[in-house]
Design a protein around this motif. Structure first.
Motif, PDB file in Angstrom:
ATOM      1  N   UNK A  94       0.837  -1.199   0.000  1.00  0.00           N
ATOM      2  CA  UNK A  94       0.000   0.000   0.000  1.00  0.00           C
ATOM      3  C   UNK A  94       0.871   1.248   0.000  1.00  0.00           C
ATOM      4  N   UNK A  95       1.910   1.250   0.807  1.00  0.00           N
ATOM      5  CA  UNK A  95       2.835   2.384   0.861  1.00  0.00           C
ATOM      6  C   UNK A  95       3.501   2.596  -0.509  1.00  0.00           C
ATOM      7  N   UNK A  96       3.933   1.516  -1.137  1.00  0.00           N
ATOM      8  CA  UNK A  96       4.561   1.619  -2.453  1.00  0.00           C
ATOM      9  C   UNK A  96       3.583   2.141  -3.501  1.00  0.00           C
ATOM     10  N   UNK A  97       2.317   1.761  -3.417  1.00  0.00           N
ATOM     11  CA  UNK A  97       1.314   2.250  -4.368  1.00  0.00           C
ATOM     12  C   UNK A  97       1.157   3.760  -4.252  1.00  0.00           C
ATOM     13  N   UNK A  98       1.099   4.264  -3.026  1.00  0.00           N
ATOM     14  CA  UNK A  98       0.983   5.712  -2.821  1.00  0.00           C
ATOM     15  C   UNK A  98       2.252   6.424  -3.292  1.00  0.00           C
ATOM     16  N   UNK A  99       3.401   5.852  -2.971  1.00  0.00           N
ATOM     17  CA  UNK A  99       4.659   6.458  -3.399  1.00  0.00           C
ATOM     18  C   UNK A  99       4.765   6.486  -4.923  1.00  0.00           C
ATOM     19  N   UNK A 100       4.433   5.366  -5.546  1.00  0.00           N
ATOM     20  CA  UNK A 100       4.519   5.294  -7.005  1.00  0.00           C
ATOM     21  C   UNK A 100       3.595   6.324  -7.648  1.00  0.00           C
ATOM     22  N   UNK A 120       9.539  -4.086  -7.192  1.00  0.00           N
ATOM     23  CA  UNK A 120       9.577  -5.448  -7.737  1.00  0.00           C
ATOM     24  C   UNK A 120       9.601  -6.518  -6.650  1.00  0.00           C
ATOM     25  N   UNK A 121       9.961  -6.139  -5.433  1.00  0.00           N
ATOM     26  CA  UNK A 121       9.921  -7.083  -4.318  1.00  0.00           C
ATOM     27  C   UNK A 121       8.487  -7.395  -3.896  1.00  0.00           C
ATOM     28  N   UNK A 122       7.555  -6.503  -4.197  1.00  0.00           N
ATOM     29  CA  UNK A 122       6.171  -6.629  -3.714  1.00  0.00           C
ATOM     30  C   UNK A 122       5.132  -6.758  -4.816  1.00  0.00           C
TER      31      UNK A 122
END
Length: 159
Positions: A94-100, A120-122
């Motif tokens: 979820x954090x990566x989605x917001x960051x992206x 790519x890890x997630x």
């Protein structure tokens, strides 16, 4: 509104469907496909979508919450999206989605190898492409509606 809408016409239907039917209908179909064909989890989907809404300032998108099988994200979720760097309400996907979403909208040239390695890890490559297309549609269409001044009268059709 920054576009003249004839009396009695639905602003969204008029702008998207009547003014430029060859473009607007195709854009609408892409927008609807993002919601109806997503394989992303609700939380990461909403984190990316809401981050784009916050950046665009789209009134409708800021207020909208995607629903799946009668489930929506919690009321505090939008605040957590604003604080995506530090919130403990998010898992790493979820954090990566917001960051992206933020980087895609504000600094796409700054998306570096370190970020690609982390995401790519997630996320699978398929999920990254899906997330990219979703973010692109929200960025384009939320911004379009806001710039034209029709974001206050926007409605998302039932899927």
């Amino acid at each position: 509104m920054n576009i003249d809408i004839p009396e009695g016409k639905d602003p969204i239907g008029y702008v998207w469907g009547e003014m430029v039917p060859g473009i607007g209908v195709a854009a609408s179909n892409l927008s609807l496909a993002v919601y109806s064909h997503t394989t992303l989890g609700l939380r990461e989907f909403e984190a990316a979508r809401l981050r784009i809404a916050q950046i665009n300032g789209c009134v409708f998108c800021l207020d909208w919450r995607t629903e799946r099988d009668g489930v929506k994200v919690e009321e505090e979720f939008a605040d957590a999206v604003t604080e995506w760097r530090t919130t403990d309400a998010f898992d790493e996907r979820t954090r990566l989605a917001a960051e992206y979403a933020e980087r895609y909208a504000l600094d796409h040239h700054g998306i570096d190898d370190e970020f690609w390695k982390r995401i790519a890890e997630y996320y699978s490559q398929k999920e990254i492409v899906e997330l990219s297309m979703s973010i692109g549609s929200w960025l384009a269409f939320g911004r379009l509606n806001h710039v034209l001044g029709i974001d206050t009268v926007c409605v998302l059709p039932k899927i």
